[in-house]
Design a protein around this motif. Sequence first.
Motif, short mmCIF file in Angstrom:
data_model
loop_
_atom_site.label_atom_id
_atom_site.label_comp_id
_atom_site.label_asym_id
_atom_site.label_seq_id
_atom_site.Cartn_x
_atom_site.Cartn_y
_atom_site.Cartn_z
N LEU A 15 0.85 -1.19 -0.07
CA LEU A 15 0.09 0.07 -0.15
C LEU A 15 0.80 1.17 0.01
CD1 LEU A 15 -2.67 -1.14 2.76
CD2 LEU A 15 -3.12 -0.87 0.24
N SER A 16 2.21 0.85 -0.04
CA SER A 16 3.27 2.30 -0.16
C SER A 16 3.13 3.10 1.11
CB SER A 16 2.96 2.97 -1.40
OG SER A 16 2.97 2.28 -2.56
N LEU A 17 3.05 2.18 2.17
CA LEU A 17 3.05 2.92 3.62
C LEU A 17 3.94 2.67 4.26
CD1 LEU A 17 -0.76 2.16 4.90
CD2 LEU A 17 0.09 4.41 4.25
N ASP A 18 4.75 3.67 4.82
CA ASP A 18 6.22 3.44 5.49
C ASP A 18 5.84 3.19 7.09
OD1 ASP A 18 8.55 3.27 6.65
OD2 ASP A 18 9.31 5.03 6.06
N LEU A 19 5.85 2.11 7.51
CA LEU A 19 5.59 1.88 8.98
C LEU A 19 6.93 1.79 9.89
CD1 LEU A 19 2.46 -0.62 8.91
CD2 LEU A 19 2.48 1.93 9.15
N TYR A 20 8.11 1.90 9.40
CA TYR A 20 9.11 1.68 10.11
C TYR A 20 9.36 3.13 11.01
CZ TYR A 20 10.40 -2.45 7.37
OH TYR A 20 10.26 -3.74 6.58
N ALA A 21 9.59 2.77 12.35
CA ALA A 21 9.77 3.71 13.48
C ALA A 21 10.32 3.07 14.54
CB ALA A 21 8.43 4.79 13.37
N VAL A 72 -5.06 9.21 13.26
CA VAL A 72 -3.81 9.62 12.97
C VAL A 72 -2.84 8.61 13.82
CG1 VAL A 72 -2.20 11.41 12.68
CG2 VAL A 72 -4.47 11.96 12.89
N LEU A 73 -1.92 7.80 12.96
CA LEU A 73 -0.88 7.00 13.30
C LEU A 73 0.37 7.88 13.68
CD1 LEU A 73 0.44 4.54 14.16
CD2 LEU A 73 0.52 3.73 11.80
N ILE A 74 0.79 8.04 14.49
CA ILE A 74 2.17 9.09 14.66
C ILE A 74 3.10 8.08 14.84
CG2 ILE A 74 3.11 10.87 16.24
CD1 ILE A 74 0.28 11.15 17.34
N LYS A 75 4.53 8.52 14.06
CA LYS A 75 5.60 7.66 14.16
C LYS A 75 6.73 8.62 14.26
CE LYS A 75 5.42 6.70 9.57
NZ LYS A 75 5.95 6.49 8.41
N GLY A 76 7.86 8.24 15.17
CA GLY A 76 8.85 9.00 15.28
C GLY A 76 9.89 8.36 16.47
N GLY A 77 10.92 8.94 16.51
CA GLY A 77 11.83 8.44 17.41
C GLY A 77 11.58 8.21 18.98
N ALA A 78 12.14 7.72 19.84
CA ALA A 78 11.83 7.88 21.11
C ALA A 78 11.78 9.27 21.81
CB ALA A 78 12.73 7.12 21.94
N ASP A 79 12.81 9.99 21.41
CA ASP A 79 12.81 11.39 21.91
C ASP A 79 11.95 12.49 21.28
OD1 ASP A 79 14.14 11.30 19.63
OD2 ASP A 79 15.78 12.74 20.01
N PRO A 112 2.13 5.95 23.92
CA PRO A 112 3.25 5.60 22.93
C PRO A 112 3.74 4.06 22.96
CG PRO A 112 3.71 7.80 23.69
CD PRO A 112 2.76 7.14 24.56
N THR A 113 3.92 3.51 22.28
CA THR A 113 4.56 2.15 22.13
C THR A 113 5.69 2.11 21.21
OG1 THR A 113 3.86 -0.27 21.82
CG2 THR A 113 2.78 1.33 20.27
N ASN A 114 6.69 1.27 21.81
CA ASN A 114 8.00 1.21 20.87
C ASN A 114 7.86 -0.17 20.19
OD1 ASN A 114 8.12 -0.99 22.63
ND2 ASN A 114 10.15 0.04 23.65
N ARG A 115 6.82 -0.85 19.94
CA ARG A 115 6.57 -2.36 19.08
C ARG A 115 5.31 -1.89 18.20
NH1 ARG A 115 4.74 -6.08 21.89
NH2 ARG A 115 3.93 -4.67 23.54
N LEU A 116 5.49 -2.21 16.87
CA LEU A 116 4.44 -2.41 16.09
C LEU A 116 3.42 -3.34 16.27
CD1 LEU A 116 3.74 -1.09 13.28
CD2 LEU A 116 4.53 -3.26 11.99
N SER A 117 3.56 -4.45 16.99
CA SER A 117 2.82 -5.31 17.56
C SER A 117 1.95 -4.68 18.70
CB SER A 117 3.44 -6.43 18.00
OG SER A 117 4.49 -6.31 18.85
N GLY A 118 2.31 -3.55 19.30
CA GLY A 118 1.58 -2.90 20.47
C GLY A 118 0.51 -1.93 20.01
N LEU A 119 0.36 -1.91 18.55
CA LEU A 119 -0.35 -0.79 18.03
C LEU A 119 -2.16 -1.06 18.27
CD1 LEU A 119 1.17 0.54 14.66
CD2 LEU A 119 0.61 1.77 16.88
#
Length: 376
Positions: A15-21, A72-79, A112-119
């Motif tokens: 789907l051309s979605l970038d989920l890496y974060a 809204v799914l928000i992606k970003g670094g821990a900081d 916030p969660t740091n795991r995609l499986s936690g979404l």
Amino acid sequence: GKLSVQEIYSRAESLSLDLYAENYNFIIFNLKAGDGSSYSEPAEMILEKILGYFLRFPEFILFHCNLRSYAVLIKGGADEIGKLTEQCVNTISEYCTGAEIKIDWHIAVGTPTNRLSGLSKCYSDVNHILAYRYMLPERHILTSEILTAEKDGLFDKSAGYDVNKIDPMVLRNFAENGLAEETEPFVRGFMSNLGGAENSLMFRNYLIMSARVSAELALNRFGINKDEIDSTLPQPDFTMSTENVEPVLVNILRSAIELRNRNSMEKNNDIINQAISYISDNFCDENISLNSVAKELNISSNYFSALFSARMGMSFVEYLTEKRMEKAKHLLLRTNMRSGEIANEVGYHDPRYFSFVFRKTQGVTPSAFRNNEVEE
């Protein structure tokens, strides 16, 4: 919550979605003017500005999660995940509070969660938080911390109980505006604030009667007749145990919402039939848009967009494009009109854009389609 992480990444890539974060979070926002379904130009402009804002940033993935809400799914670094979440909340708040008309708006903020499986859990939790908007209508921004701080003030938890502390309008408002999938979290939150008062049989009876009367009044507002209401809503059981209060409340409210939805579906089908007829008559007009059709039908574009997708199985733009391409193919095969003339004929001011859309949807250029004389 049903796909593995690898399946999620694979589906997202298609789907051309970038989920890496490193970290993720969710917010859900709900806004309306008036009853939320009627067309309001100022409200549409605010919604367009909000949606346009989120579509500008790769850190935000926006989607329509139900008839009246966006997530809204928000992606970003821990900081930075906290700052990005705050940025989302502040942007919506500024647009809504600065509006020239009164907007009824609420934002639920996840953890916030740091795991995609936690979404999956994050999304479930934020939906639960949003359900509290019926109990805290003046609280526009809802978080788990705010709910914890507010709970003690929702109901008087002093010894005994006071029926005056329960506002039937909370139940009625939910029956009028709530979603079936919100019923359990709403009732769970409602019950958690009773402070043990439900242990009293007298209080339980009052609560159940209050819920049923509130549901009846809500359904009356939609013009549903009494016989249909009486045959649909469960009759009160004045001998129920404390453990049964929650499922009984869920049953009453969910039954009311399902009856309300069935009634609304008939009206919604009429709306979509009118929309299809209008599109058929006007799809060659280059100025036709989701907003213009919604305005013609006197419903909000947000509401119309969700209705149209649910009924037709495709978005408004996909349907409009399909209608235009069918007309274009007919003209390519049956006339000697040039591609630029056909573009104008089917609603495209720019012939190059018409060629781009044609190739993207049909797999060939307009000239190749004509030369092959492909039969429909």
